[in-house]
Each structure stands twice: as structure tokens, then as C-alpha cells.
Design a protein around this motif. Sequence first.
Motif, PDB file in Angstrom:
ATOM      1  N   MET A  13      -2.392   9.687  -3.784  1.00 38.85           N
ATOM      2  CA  MET A  13      -1.892   8.878  -4.879  1.00 38.85           C
ATOM      3  C   MET A  13      -1.913   7.394  -4.552  1.00 38.85           C
ATOM      4  O   MET A  13      -1.550   6.584  -5.381  1.00 38.85           O
ATOM      5  CB  MET A  13      -0.448   9.281  -5.210  1.00 38.85           C
ATOM      6  CG  MET A  13      -0.381  10.377  -6.220  1.00 38.85           C
ATOM      7  SD  MET A  13       1.206  11.119  -6.298  1.00 38.85           S
ATOM      8  CE  MET A  13       2.175   9.813  -6.937  1.00 38.85           C
ATOM      9  N   ASP A  28       0.838  -1.199   0.000  1.00 34.58           N
ATOM     10  CA  ASP A  28       0.000   0.000   0.000  1.00 34.58           C
ATOM     11  C   ASP A  28       0.871   1.247   0.000  1.00 34.58           C
ATOM     12  O   ASP A  28       0.783   2.087   0.879  1.00 34.58           O
ATOM     13  CB  ASP A  28      -0.891  -0.019   1.237  1.00 34.58           C
ATOM     14  CG  ASP A  28      -1.953   1.048   1.161  1.00 34.58           C
ATOM     15  OD1 ASP A  28      -2.532   1.368   2.203  1.00 34.58           O
ATOM     16  OD2 ASP A  28      -2.175   1.560   0.056  1.00 34.58           O
ATOM     17  N   ILE A  29       1.748   1.366  -0.993  1.00 32.83           N
ATOM     18  CA  ILE A  29       2.614   2.545  -1.012  1.00 32.83           C
ATOM     19  C   ILE A  29       1.768   3.766  -1.334  1.00 32.83           C
ATOM     20  O   ILE A  29       0.728   3.665  -1.982  1.00 32.83           O
ATOM     21  CB  ILE A  29       3.735   2.394  -2.058  1.00 32.83           C
ATOM     22  CG1 ILE A  29       3.149   2.030  -3.410  1.00 32.83           C
ATOM     23  CG2 ILE A  29       4.725   1.376  -1.626  1.00 32.83           C
ATOM     24  CD1 ILE A  29       4.189   1.935  -4.466  1.00 32.83           C
ATOM     25  N   ASN A  30       2.250   4.911  -0.898  1.00 34.38           N
ATOM     26  CA  ASN A  30       1.431   6.107  -1.071  1.00 34.38           C
ATOM     27  C   ASN A  30       1.641   6.762  -2.419  1.00 34.38           C
ATOM     28  O   ASN A  30       1.123   7.848  -2.657  1.00 34.38           O
ATOM     29  CB  ASN A  30       1.722   7.109   0.056  1.00 34.38           C
ATOM     30  CG  ASN A  30       3.158   7.565   0.018  1.00 34.38           C
ATOM     31  OD1 ASN A  30       4.004   6.909  -0.583  1.00 34.38           O
ATOM     32  ND2 ASN A  30       3.449   8.672   0.651  1.00 34.38           N
ATOM     33  N   VAL A  31       2.386   6.133  -3.320  1.00 33.80           N
ATOM     34  CA  VAL A  31       2.576   6.680  -4.660  1.00 33.80           C
ATOM     35  C   VAL A  31       2.143   5.656  -5.682  1.00 33.80           C
ATOM     36  O   VAL A  31       2.732   5.525  -6.741  1.00 33.80           O
ATOM     37  CB  VAL A  31       4.032   7.096  -4.928  1.00 33.80           C
ATOM     38  CG1 VAL A  31       4.376   8.313  -4.140  1.00 33.80           C
ATOM     39  CG2 VAL A  31       4.958   5.974  -4.616  1.00 33.80           C
TER      40      VAL A  31
END
Lengths: 169, 118, 412
Positions: C194, C131-134
Motif C-alpha cells: 500500500m 513513505d508510510i506503508n499505508v
Amino acid sequence: MALSQIIFLVIAAATLVAALLVVISRNLVHSALWLIATLFGVAIFYGFLSAGFFAVAQVVIYIGAIAILFIFSVMLTRRLMQDNSPQINRGWPLALLLAILFFGGVLGMYNTWPEFAAMAPEMAAEANPLEQLGLALVSPNAYVLPFELASILLVAAMIGAIYLAWEKK
Amino acid sequence: MQSDWLFIALFLLIVAAFPGVPILLAGILGPRRPNSIKNSVYECGIETVGNTWIQFRIQYYIFGLTFLVFDVELVFLFPWAVAFNSLSLFGVIAGILFILILFIELLAAWRKGVLEWV
Amino acid sequence: MSFLTDPINAIADWLESLLLSLGLTSQAVTILMTLLGAIVVGSFGLMLVIFLIWVERKVYARIQDRLGPNRVGPWGILQTFPDMIKIFTKEYITPIGADKVPYNLAPILSVSAVLLAWAVIPFASTVVGSDINVGVLYIVAVGAIGTLGIILAGWSSNNKYALLGAFRTVAQMVSYEVPMVLALLIPVLLARSMGVNSIVQSQQVWYILLAPIAAFFFFITSIAETGRAPFDLLEAESEIIAGYQTEYSGLKFGMFFVGEFLHAFTISALTVTLFLGGWRGPWSEQVPLLGTAYFFIKTFIVYFIVLWVRISLPRLRIDQMLNFNWKFLTPIALVMLMATAVLEKILSTWLPTLRLTDSGVILIRTITHLGLNVLVAAGVIYLLRSYTIRREKVGQPRPLAVAPEPPASVLE
């Protein structure tokens, strides 16, 4: 040594070797491919520094656009893509000495800077770095002027493209 | 968050291995009888004529350059879009100005005939 | 009970406690669990392709009023296995003068680029690879790696037609990335994040209702990115043989093939995630398994539409494709982005003053965005029609030759 340090050293070594091969390769397209490996290594470093956005932006812009443009322009040169001239010229001891001196000088200069060995400050848990970046890009006392100038710079690049197409006609 | 990027790093390694292993396996399993006719380069069934370089048209480079310009612009716009809630009106207008400058540039390039293929 | 509602996390927790009890350090356990998760997601993607190939062949056949594979297994469902075995045992014919390393790397890059996108797609509210924020920009980056694989394939084959095909493919894919990323910016703007899971979670109303033009553009440009019809000039079997894949045989060609099918499914999954609400549906937060079911149902519906488009539309020429992209999609996407930004700013300054309930806010937001999209679409259609009318006037047929009237004195 912690596992992350070992991984970092391995990737750093690989990136440096790839960067060296960019310059050494005889075949131009091989140089471009090693450049892609180097850029990918840099993206991994951004990931190590918890700058996820920059890692992904590096891949998107550098590998996705600039490297492809490099390969296109390498293939645009119609001469042979193989460089058969000798790799090392006669002045190489002097060049090696100058390179070592330069590197040593830069390293020494950095050592006098107190923050060289400092760790990156921990960010607050709920600070959203992307949001801070976005705010900084458009706030008047931060970077809004370079932001707008960047768009003008991109316009200049497009004018370069127009010029290229103009030439063809 | 570190574990997310760890997942991506491990996933990268695995995803590079997943096609690689079957390709290696098939290389071992398959027959290997190269002869000069089979290995020759395909050119509609006849012998190759001329060197293997093509008339490189400048259009490829121009499209790549245009893509680069818009790509950089879009990467700048992503943080702007994420921070939209905390932006003042000035921030929104700065972003829209950014997009507008490039929109006008696209129209100008269109007028100058840069975006043609021929 | 939790096993029934959320099997994947239940199994993961059980495995983690097992490993911890075996005495491994917590760091090693994290690495091992992540590795296992990565293997599961990767193999899931590849196993899915076997099913997808059958689905595609059957759907094609039925639309073309024929039967499709129906011998091997019930309804031909096992047809892919003999095909796989056949392609495994074919010989690798490497052309003379091919550059070994890029030649072998290209199919791996092609498949890897598609598989990598599966890391950020959320299958349920609690099941996501990473669940990366980018996430959204990561998807774009992964597409860029695919483009690189193509140019490697074309160049290393030592075949001028492969090189030509590779250049045109890359020109097309690279051009279509611009409206694709623009269309991706609009859900990011609407969700203010994002991260892909955040975008799904903020879709109380599906984004296809808030931004139909963006959804439509994303769908079209993703199909163009895949290189499928109607944008498949580059592997048009009748024209440039197989384009950049000409010199590949055996499983390497099979890998390109697998990559293309998986890419089509991946873009369906992405469209569903970003615009159709992903795993959202009734009761999908409490029962994550239901979320996964919704996700797959929606993805297969969109995949069916992708197949339908492929089989129904004729092929575009490359100059038509590029004109369509740069002169139609990109300007409209830019205008949409600016208009959406303005509208969002107006809404976020005025809506709190009106003091409506939550659902009232959502309703107003939906109606205003939908209205904006309809307005832009109407404006575009008006512009196109006025242009066409002008062309029609110009293109009126003129009489070629008319015999002159004989002078009146002759007629007398």
C-alpha cells in the motif's frame, strides 16, 4: 517527561474535552462536529501505537462515512436543531457517584490484569504488519469466519437501506 | 517509520496553518462595513422565505449508507490485497467470496430500486 | 556531483550536519528537518497553484479560440498576481445566522485536504515527503476530509440553496469514492503493497498497461471527486449559483477556488504516480533529478487531459451521474477486481514452474492482464449493446392514425 508523553497527554485531554462537548452541546450539528474531533483524536492514538493502518482506516470509515451519515441524519430530523431543555436534571449527585464508582471499579479491575502496565512487544524488523493482518483475515485458523460474517453483516446494512427506500414508496 | 508519521503530524499542523494565515490577513486588510442588506442570506436576489431547512430527501441518506457499506468492505480488502503473495488458494477464494457477496448485494439493491435518485 | 543529481537530498544532508554541529540533540534535529520538509512541500503545493491558474486560463482560451490573459507580463503569466491582490482586499460578508466556527473552518479544511495528499507523493526515487506503508489508504482518508469541509460549508451558511448544494455535492463525492477506491485496490493488488513509493518502484511496466480499465476508472472518478466538468452540476454557475460556496466572499472563496485547482493537479499527480510510473523513466534511479522531471512532464500531460475533458464535455444531470456511478462503474470495478485477483493467483502459481527470465515474466504478465481487461471491456460493450438493441425495438415509432380503407363497394 519525554516530548512524546507531553504530546500524548495534550491530545488525550483534547479528545476527552471533545467527547464531553459531544454530550453537552445544545446544537445537534455541533455535537456531530465534536464527535468528528473525538474520532480524529482516536485516530491519532492509533498512530501513536504504530498502527498506521488503523489510524487511516479510522479516518476513512468513521470520519469519511459514519460522521457524514450522522450529519445527514441529524439534518433529517425536522424538528428544531436546538435543544432548549435544561441541561442538568435533579438526580445529578447520584449519577455522578455512580459514574465515579463505575470508573473506579473498571480501573481497579484492569489493575489486577498483569499486562495493564506492560509495553507493547517490539515487532521483528522485517515483519510486515499489514501482510500479517491480511493473512490473519483469511487464514482458516485465524479470522476467516468473522471476515465472511462481516460481509453478511454489510449485506444486512444494505437491506436496511432497501427497507428505507421501500418505506418511501 | 516513526519519522514518517511525524512528518504527517507536522504536515497536518502546517497545512492547517497555511490557508488560515492568509484568511486572517485578508480579514485584517479588507474593509469591514456590514449592513443588513449585504449580510442577508442570498436567495436569488429576493428576501428569504420560510425557515432554513430543506425537504430532506431520503435518497441522500441511502447513498451515504450504500457508500458506508462499500467503504467498510474496501477497507477490509486492503490488507487482503497486500498479503496476496503469501495467501493460499483458500485465502484468495475467501477474499473473492467476500467481494462476490457484496457484488450480488449491489445487483439486488439495483433491482429493488434503491439506487434511483427520484 | 551528488548535488547535481539529487539536489534536494544534498541540501538536506548539508543542513542536517549544520544543525548537528550547532549542538542540537539528534531528536530535535529530526523534528526540525521534518518541519522544514513539511513547510517546503506545503509551500510548493500552494506556489504551484499560481502557475496552474494561468495554465488553465490560457489552455481554455486557446481551445475556445480566444487569447486568454495576455496583458500582465509576457503571455499574461503574471495575471494571477493582480487577481490574488484583488481577492485579498475584498470584504468578508458573513451572512446573518451563519455558524461562525464551521463557516470559517470549511475553506481551511477544503484546502488542507488537498494539500495533505502531497505528503505521500514521491517526486523522485529518494524524494518523498513521508513513505508510510499505508499511503494509498491515506489518500482516500484525505479525500474524506475534503468531503467533510464541503458539508460544513453548506450547512453553516444558513442558506437553503447552499445546504442543498452541499448535500448533492456530498452525495456525488461520496458515491464516486467507491469506484475510486476499487480502482485504487488494483495497483495495490498488483504491487502487493500500500505504500505509494513501493507501487512506483514495482512498476517495471506501467500499470496503465496492466490495468487500463482501473486507470480509466480512477481518472474519471477522480475528476468527479474534484467536482469539475462534466460533473460540475454542483457549482454550475447557471443553476444553483455557486452551490455550497454561495455565501463565501473574498479570500475564503479564493481558498475554495485554490483548493479546486490544486485538487485537479493532485489527481493528475496521483494518476501519474499510481498508473503511469510516477518518476520512472530512463536513468531515473541514478539521477533522481531526472525522475522529478519525468514526473512533472507526465503530470502536466495528464493535467492537460483533465482540462481538455472539462472544456469539451457537457454537464451531466445528477441522476445521470449517480446512475453512471452505481450501475456502471461500481459493478465493472468489482468484476475487474475479482478477475485481476484470480489472474494474479493463477500467474503466481504457474509462472515459477515455467522458469522464464525476468523480462519474460513481465511480458507474460502484461499480456495476460491486458487481455483480461480487453475481455472485460468487450463483455461490457456487448452487454450494453444488447440492452440498447432491445430498447431500440421497444422504441420504434408506431403509426398514429391511419384512415380506414373505404369498402370496395364504395370505390366501384
